[in-house]
Design a protein around this motif. Sequence first.
Motif, mmCIF file in Angstrom:
data_model
loop_
_atom_site.group_PDB
_atom_site.id
_atom_site.type_symbol
_atom_site.label_atom_id
_atom_site.label_comp_id
_atom_site.label_asym_id
_atom_site.label_seq_id
_atom_site.Cartn_x
_atom_site.Cartn_y
_atom_site.Cartn_z
ATOM 1 N N LEU A 10 0.805 -1.217 0.000
ATOM 2 C CA LEU A 10 0.000 0.000 0.000
ATOM 3 C C LEU A 10 0.843 1.275 0.000
ATOM 4 N N ALA A 11 1.956 1.241 0.698
ATOM 5 C CA ALA A 11 2.811 2.429 0.786
ATOM 6 C C ALA A 11 3.668 2.611 -0.463
ATOM 7 N N ASN A 12 3.623 1.613 -1.338
ATOM 8 C CA ASN A 12 4.421 1.655 -2.572
ATOM 9 C C ASN A 12 3.511 1.320 -3.757
ATOM 10 N N PRO A 13 2.694 2.295 -4.175
ATOM 11 C CA PRO A 13 1.659 2.009 -5.187
ATOM 12 C C PRO A 13 2.242 1.534 -6.515
ATOM 13 N N GLY A 42 0.236 1.718 -9.825
ATOM 14 C CA GLY A 42 -0.126 2.607 -10.931
ATOM 15 C C GLY A 42 -0.687 3.937 -10.455
ATOM 16 N N ARG A 43 -1.093 4.753 -11.410
ATOM 17 C CA ARG A 43 -1.537 6.119 -11.132
ATOM 18 C C ARG A 43 -2.752 6.151 -10.204
ATOM 19 N N ARG A 44 -3.721 5.214 -10.425
ATOM 20 C CA ARG A 44 -4.927 5.240 -9.592
ATOM 21 C C ARG A 44 -4.608 4.993 -8.128
ATOM 22 N N GLU A 45 -3.780 3.985 -7.882
ATOM 23 C CA GLU A 45 -3.373 3.668 -6.500
ATOM 24 C C GLU A 45 -2.618 4.835 -5.884
ATOM 25 N N LEU A 46 -1.764 5.462 -6.696
ATOM 26 C CA LEU A 46 -0.946 6.575 -6.197
ATOM 27 C C LEU A 46 -1.835 7.755 -5.803
ATOM 28 N N THR A 47 -2.823 8.047 -6.655
ATOM 29 C CA THR A 47 -3.723 9.162 -6.365
ATOM 30 C C THR A 47 -4.523 8.882 -5.097
ATOM 31 N N ALA A 48 -4.973 7.637 -4.942
ATOM 32 C CA ALA A 48 -5.756 7.281 -3.747
ATOM 33 C C ALA A 48 -4.889 7.415 -2.489
ATOM 34 N N LEU A 49 -3.638 6.946 -2.581
ATOM 35 C CA LEU A 49 -2.747 7.014 -1.414
ATOM 36 C C LEU A 49 -2.484 8.475 -1.043
ATOM 37 N N ARG A 50 -2.221 9.299 -2.054
ATOM 38 C CA ARG A 50 -1.930 10.710 -1.758
ATOM 39 C C ARG A 50 -3.134 11.398 -1.137
ATOM 40 N N GLY A 51 -4.320 11.041 -1.605
ATOM 41 C CA GLY A 51 -5.545 11.595 -0.992
ATOM 42 C C GLY A 51 -5.634 11.191 0.473
ATOM 43 N N ALA A 52 -5.357 9.928 0.749
ATOM 44 C CA ALA A 52 -5.443 9.436 2.134
ATOM 45 C C ALA A 52 -4.401 10.126 3.010
ATOM 46 N N LEU A 53 -3.199 10.317 2.467
ATOM 47 C CA LEU A 53 -2.137 10.973 3.252
ATOM 48 C C LEU A 53 -2.526 12.409 3.588
ATOM 49 N N ARG A 54 -3.125 13.105 2.599
ATOM 50 C CA ARG A 54 -3.560 14.495 2.851
ATOM 51 C C ARG A 54 -4.592 14.538 3.961
#
Length: 404
Positions: free
Chosen positions: A358-361, A363-375
């Motif tokens: 999870l901390a190492n996405p 593709g782009r969709r996973e990365l965007t979701a992770l960044r949203g969660a981090l924010r």
Amino acid sequence: MVGSRRLEGAVRVPSILISGASIAGPALAHWLGARGWATTVVERFDRVRDEGQNIDVRGVGREVLRRMGVEEAVRAEHTTELGLRFVDERGAAVAEFPAAQGDGRDSATAELEILRGRLSAVLHAHTPGTEYVFGDQITSLDQDEDGVTAGFASGGRRRFDVVAIAEGLHSRTRRLAFPGDHVRELDMYAAYLTIPRTADDDRWWYWHQCGRRRSAMLRPDNLGTTRAMLFFLSETRGLDDLDPSARTHVLRRTFADARWEVPRILDALDSAPTYFESVGQARLPRWSDNRVVLVGDAAHCASPISGMSTTLALTGAYVLGNELATAPDHRTALANYERLLRPFVDRAQKLPPGTPRLANPQGRRELTALRGALRLVAGVQRFAPSLPAATPADKFTLPDYPAA
Ligand SMILES: Cc1cc2nc3c(=O)[nH]c(=O)nc-3n(C[C@H](O)[C@H](O)[C@H](O)COP(=O)(O)OP(=O)(O)OC[C@H]3O[C@@H](n4cnc5c(N)ncnc54)[C@H](O)[C@@H]3O)c2cc1C
């Protein structure tokens, strides 16, 4: 007390051979040396190693350092990191987690942060009565009811009351007493580099998720350099056995298209001191076999992802050393060591679900979701003093032992 016997009025000094001079080894030597044991540490390298990055000492680990009398020396080596900032490919901040405020002494969530090599050096300097043998290693262990005879690569053989293996996750000597493979791989590799500091490097820890299950980080140190880390997930085994040039080749190919500061890190690969490891956990059904015992990562590495391995190593060394010195015999001491520490280790080894993917996405969709969660989390935590510890470092009460 283990190994001490009255012979014509004289007390024989009990002895221990400890293999590994990083964190657990010197810490164990401290506790036994303080109680009159003859302590010998053998280290495969020709010196106390200084590679590695910023490591956290949390909760009960800090208390162990305090009881050892080195907390101030460790505090003086603090890396002064301001906190963790996630960044995108252009270096723009995605989310920010400031470090705990205050000096950490009174705050349950505050962390003592130090370079691994500096902590090792502090512990080494704090064990002046210990015999250190560098550039050698154990090749055989023969134990009987009265002691253990260790054979060394240099050719000698010596006898000890107890042998402790503090060789880290991928310990070789462990196989002599605990046959089999005891590493639970997390399908991840980590390269830790020391690179030149540039004018743009500041006191934040930067983490850039590069996609395709890769991450790159930059962290400040207190030695005028910068610490860089490259993480990548792979199910291929044995990359940590490659020679340095093949390893460099793998890292360059793996991170070839990554952006942010990654090209700078790759450029430094040929000359930067580097420590490369496969990330995993040590899982063993027992930590001792008669007079041979495991301590630190060799017994129960929780992985760098947990942030708990150093705290566990310090706590384990405290319990093991004091049990050996105060229990009526080694069997009782080693059983107590395991009984006291095992529940704490079990908790620390439970990693959050989805770790480390999870901390190492990918593709782009996973990365965007992770960044949203981090924010989102960063927004909530703006009102809290610090990022909480991933594992419960404060949920262990150090046993007290009679004074030495
Ligand atoms: C060079 C290095 C860099 C590290 N960098 C990081 C980092 O950046 N971040 C992080 O979270 N953790 C890092 N770690 C791991 C971290 O130190 C441990 O998780 C934790 O502190 C527990 O330490 P330990 O003493 O049990 O084991 P370790 O720190 O792994 O130390 C084991 C020691 O045993 C020695 N050794 C190994 N095999 C033999 C042998 N056969 N005979 C004699 N000696 C042997 C090693 O050289 C080493 O000195 C690093 C470890 C090392 C060795």
